[in-house]
Write an enzyme that holds these catalytic residues in place. Structure first.
Site, PDB file in Angstrom:
ATOM      1  N   GLY A  53       0.843  -1.181   0.000  1.00 28.53           N
ATOM      2  CA  GLY A  53       0.000   0.000   0.000  1.00 28.53           C
ATOM      3  C   GLY A  53       0.881   1.235   0.000  1.00 28.53           C
ATOM      4  O   GLY A  53       2.036   1.193   0.432  1.00 28.53           O
ATOM      5  N   THR A  54       0.329   2.339  -0.473  1.00 26.76           N
ATOM      6  CA  THR A  54       1.200   3.507  -0.656  1.00 26.76           C
ATOM      7  C   THR A  54       0.841   4.678   0.260  1.00 26.76           C
ATOM      8  O   THR A  54       1.329   4.729   1.375  1.00 26.76           O
ATOM      9  CB  THR A  54       1.206   3.930  -2.129  1.00 26.76           C
ATOM     10  OG1 THR A  54      -0.143   3.954  -2.631  1.00 26.76           O
ATOM     11  CG2 THR A  54       1.981   2.938  -2.956  1.00 26.76           C
ATOM     12  N   THR A  55       0.002   5.622  -0.145  1.00 25.69           N
ATOM     13  CA  THR A  55      -0.056   6.909   0.548  1.00 25.69           C
ATOM     14  C   THR A  55      -1.301   7.090   1.419  1.00 25.69           C
ATOM     15  O   THR A  55      -2.423   6.875   0.968  1.00 25.69           O
ATOM     16  CB  THR A  55       0.018   8.056  -0.472  1.00 25.69           C
ATOM     17  OG1 THR A  55       1.160   7.850  -1.315  1.00 25.69           O
ATOM     18  CG2 THR A  55       0.154   9.391   0.219  1.00 25.69           C
TER      19      THR A  55
END
Length: 280
Positions: A53-55
């Site tokens: 997952g990123t941001t």
């Protein structure tokens, strides 16, 4: 009766005699293999072959706190998922957003949700916001071995402080590092691969005492700016109707904002950017 001998109805002593309020500690005694940090650690770095997952971003406002996350998960240079959910309610008064190894992170969130519910059932009261933040830090610390092999989980935690002193903001945000270090943020925070760009956006758009509507736009705009510069962060996707997931936590509890509301804000931002570029 010892920890392994059968008790009433075949239950071990851990089920019958344990008085602690931590579900994680209970699980460590009865089924330690179910804890994310107790599983065999891979001998080689495996971060690039697992979805990440990123941001995630969070901001405080005059009524509480907001947290939002984009919908993209990546695996190396590939998009492994376009519609992953990265922000979850931890309980009625707090939310948690995940960045890092997606599978372990989601499992940790589910365990954390049970941890808070178990405490409330055993003690008969809700854990304080500082207590919730510290419990999460302990769980992250337990995953340190996997983090060193590329399976790091670095969440963002936020909530409404029911014990906030008069005149202080009830919305609070906590960030972490892979060792379980727990840091309270002031006003706003971001984690993940696009966090640098999101923070730069938040610096310009967030201010103390921000209203709920303006704070929601600040969240969506920060994620838009992160997606504009970070390939691992997904921007608004009107074709698939995929937009950031945003949660609000205030005196009424934890609520997920409707997709229609978030999509309308995203559309206004894209229309304004198009007009500014002379393309509107």
């Amino acid at each position: 009766m010892n920890g392994s001998s059968p008790g009433r109805n075949g239950f071990t002593a851990a089920y019958l005699d344990r008085v602690g309020s931590s579900f994680t500690d209970f699980l460590a005694v009865t089924a330690p293999d179910l804890l994310p940090g107790r599983r065999p650690i891979p001998q080689l770095p495996v971060g690039d072959i697992t979805p990440h997952g990123t941001t995630i971003v969070a901001v405080t406002y005059d009524g509480g706190v907001l947290m939002g996350g984009d919908r993209r998960a990546t695996m190396g240079n590939l998009i492994s998922s376009r519609d992953i959910e990265k922000v979850y309610p931890a309980d009625a008064w707090s939310v948690i957003g995940i960045a890092g190894a997606a599978g372990i992170a989601i499992e940790m969130v589910k365990l954390y949700q049970v941890e808070l519910e178990h405490y409330e059932k055993i003690e008969g009261l809700t854990l304080s916001l500082d207590g919730k933040a510290n419990r999460l830090a302990q769980m992250i610390r337990g995953n340190l071995g996997a983090a060193l092999q590329g399976l790091a989980v670095v969440p963002l935690f936020a909530g409404y402080d029911l014990d906030a002193a008069p005149g202080t903001s009830p919305g609070r945000i906590f960030s972490y590092d892979v060792t379980g270090g727990n840091y309270e943020e002031r006003g706003y925070s971001a984690v993940g691969s696009g966090s640098l760009f999101a923070r730069n956006s938040l610096k310009k758009t967030w201010r103390p005492g921000l209203g709920g509507d303006a704070a929601t736009r600040t969240i969506v705009e920060a994620l838009y700016d992160a997606a504009d510069d970070d390939s691992a962060t997904g921007g608004p996707d009107p074709v698939r109707r995929l937009y950031p997931i945003v949660y609000r936590v205030d005196a009424e509890g934890t609520v997920r904002l409707p997709d229609d509301e978030v999509s309308a804000i995203a559309k206004r931002i894209t229309d304004e950017r198009s007009a500014a570029d002379g393309q509107g």
